[in-house]
Design an enzyme around this catalytic site. Structure first.
Site, PDB file in Angstrom:
ATOM      1  CE  LYS A  46      -3.278  -2.269   3.133  1.00  0.00           C
ATOM      2  NZ  LYS A  46      -3.775  -2.257   4.519  1.00  0.00           N
ATOM      3  CD  GLU A 102       8.612  -0.856  -3.557  1.00  0.00           C
ATOM      4  OE1 GLU A 102       7.925  -0.185  -2.759  1.00  0.00           O
ATOM      5  OE2 GLU A 102       8.915  -2.033  -3.346  1.00  0.00           O
ATOM      6  CG  ASP A 103       6.865   2.264   0.075  1.00  0.00           C
ATOM      7  OD1 ASP A 103       7.597   1.426  -0.503  1.00  0.00           O
ATOM      8  OD2 ASP A 103       6.199   1.977   1.081  1.00  0.00           O
ATOM      9  CG  ASP A 106      15.322  -1.644   4.029  1.00  0.00           C
ATOM     10  OD1 ASP A 106      16.244  -0.893   4.365  1.00  0.00           O
ATOM     11  OD2 ASP A 106      14.877  -2.524   4.790  1.00  0.00           O
ATOM     12  CE  LYS A 134      15.143   3.112   5.748  1.00  0.00           C
ATOM     13  NZ  LYS A 134      14.590   2.119   6.714  1.00  0.00           N
ATOM     14  CG  PHE A 155      10.954   2.143  10.616  1.00  0.00           C
ATOM     15  CD1 PHE A 155      11.129   0.979   9.871  1.00  0.00           C
ATOM     16  CD2 PHE A 155       9.662   2.622  10.808  1.00  0.00           C
ATOM     17  CE1 PHE A 155      10.038   0.304   9.341  1.00  0.00           C
ATOM     18  CE2 PHE A 155       8.562   1.955  10.271  1.00  0.00           C
ATOM     19  CZ  PHE A 155       8.749   0.794   9.542  1.00  0.00           C
ATOM     20  CB  VAL A 156      11.018   7.196   7.237  1.00  0.00           C
ATOM     21  CG1 VAL A 156      12.371   7.789   7.580  1.00  0.00           C
ATOM     22  CG2 VAL A 156      11.120   6.307   6.003  1.00  0.00           C
ATOM     23  CG  ASP A 162       2.583   0.486   7.392  1.00  0.00           C
ATOM     24  OD1 ASP A 162       3.513   0.281   6.587  1.00  0.00           O
ATOM     25  OD2 ASP A 162       2.057  -0.404   8.068  1.00  0.00           O
ATOM     26  NE  ARG A 168      -0.680   1.678   5.061  1.00  0.00           N
ATOM     27  CZ  ARG A 168       0.354   0.933   4.669  1.00  0.00           C
ATOM     28  NH1 ARG A 168       1.321   1.470   3.960  1.00  0.00           N
ATOM     29  NH2 ARG A 168       0.430  -0.347   4.981  1.00  0.00           N
TER      30      ARG A 168
HETATM   31  P1  5GP Z   1      13.081  -4.291   0.758  1.00  0.00           P
HETATM   32  O1  5GP Z   1      12.392  -5.451   0.101  1.00  0.00           O
HETATM   33  O2  5GP Z   1      13.789  -3.364  -0.160  1.00  0.00           O
HETATM   34  O3  5GP Z   1      13.971  -4.760   1.891  1.00  0.00           O
HETATM   35  O4  5GP Z   1      11.991  -3.496   1.534  1.00  0.00           O
HETATM   36  C1  5GP Z   1      11.009  -2.786   0.942  1.00  0.00           C
HETATM   37  C2  5GP Z   1       9.846  -2.662   1.885  1.00  0.00           C
HETATM   38  O5  5GP Z   1      10.249  -2.635   3.281  1.00  0.00           O
HETATM   39  C3  5GP Z   1       9.153  -1.353   1.655  1.00  0.00           C
HETATM   40  O6  5GP Z   1       8.223  -1.439   0.604  1.00  0.00           O
HETATM   41  C4  5GP Z   1       8.525  -1.100   3.012  1.00  0.00           C
HETATM   42  O7  5GP Z   1       7.305  -1.771   3.113  1.00  0.00           O
HETATM   43  C5  5GP Z   1       9.484  -1.717   4.011  1.00  0.00           C
HETATM   44  N1  5GP Z   1      10.387  -0.694   4.602  1.00  0.00           N
HETATM   45  C6  5GP Z   1      11.740  -0.638   4.518  1.00  0.00           C
HETATM   46  N2  5GP Z   1      12.228   0.425   5.183  1.00  0.00           N
HETATM   47  C7  5GP Z   1      11.156   1.056   5.710  1.00  0.00           C
HETATM   48  C8  5GP Z   1      11.007   2.251   6.505  1.00  0.00           C
HETATM   49  O8  5GP Z   1      11.948   2.963   6.884  1.00  0.00           O
HETATM   50  N3  5GP Z   1       9.729   2.581   6.832  1.00  0.00           N
HETATM   51  C9  5GP Z   1       8.639   1.862   6.455  1.00  0.00           C
HETATM   52  N4  5GP Z   1       7.448   2.305   6.855  1.00  0.00           N
HETATM   53  N5  5GP Z   1       8.747   0.744   5.718  1.00  0.00           N
HETATM   54  C10 5GP Z   1       9.991   0.354   5.332  1.00  0.00           C
END
Ligand code: 5GP
Length: 183
Positions: A46, A102-103, A106, A134, A155-156, A162, A168
């Site tokens: 979301k 993507e939001d 990570d 990140k 963590f944002v 969220d 959100r």
């Molecule tokens: P990745 O698969 O790149 O490790 O992670 C992506 C997902 O991790 C993002 O779509 C999000 O849901 C979650 N995520 C990673 N870092 C953060 C953060 O700082 N805040 C939030 N709210 N979600 C995060």
């Protein structure tokens, strides 16, 4: 239009006008780069809903809009397939340029697996834009094509992102206090 900082937040990382300005720039850049192409923005639910809505409205080329949703089991889980797709796109994408919206990126796991998943549908191309990145946390070999902001390892929440389905709706992005998620 300011709002009082919520007590759960340590500080504002990106305020509303900073986000607006950068999203407008990204929208202009994408409109130039994909001019004349058959483009579909694919929002990852979301967290990307605010970003996708502002990005799409800032773009000056015709667009399709679609959504995927997925849940991650993390890098430590066994036997590959670390990501399960819980909602597939609904439209035809063969021969079209897909831009995953993507939001935040990570570890890169979500983007890596989504890119592979969507590539298997024979689009003309799969491209990626993320509002936040990140890079210090990356564990997969993938970098988004377009990045709004590179941020430190904190963590944002807010602007779609969220913590336990909260925050959100905030128009800005803030750093969540560690006490909130460590308790
Ligand atoms: P990745 O698969 O790149 O490790 O992670 C992506 C997902 O991790 C993002 O779509 C999000 O849901 C979650 N995520 C990673 N870092 C953060 C953060 O700082 N805040 C939030 N709210 N979600 C995060």
């Amino acid at each position: 239009m300011g709002r009082i900082l919520l007590p759960e937040l340590e500080r504002v990382l990106l305020d509303e006008s900073t986000i607006k300005q950068r999203v407008r720039e990204l929208a202009e850049e994408l409109s130039l780069d994909f001019k004349g192409k058959d483009v579909v923005l694919v929002g990852v639910l979301k967290g990307s809903f605010c970003f996708l809505a502002d990005l799409a409205r800032g773009m000056s080329i015709p667009l399709g809009i679609d959504f995927v949703a997925c849940s991650s089991y993390g890098l430590e889980s066994v036997s590959g397939g670390n990501l399960s797709i819980t909602k597939d796109i609904s439209g035809v994408v063969q021969g079209r340029e897909l831009i995953i919206v993507e939001d935040i990126v990570d570890t890169g796991l979500t983007l890596r697996e989504l890119t592979d998943f969507l590539s298997s549908k024979q689009p003309a191309g799969v491209h990626t834009v993320t509002l936040l990145d990140k890079p210090s946390r990356r564990r997969m070999i993938i970098d988004p094509d377009y990045v709004g902001f590179s941020i430190p390892d904190e963590f944002v929440v807010g602007y779609g992102l969220d913590y336990a389905e909260r925050f959100r709706e905030l128009p800005y992005i803030g750093v969540l206090r560690k006490e909130v998620y460590l308790r």
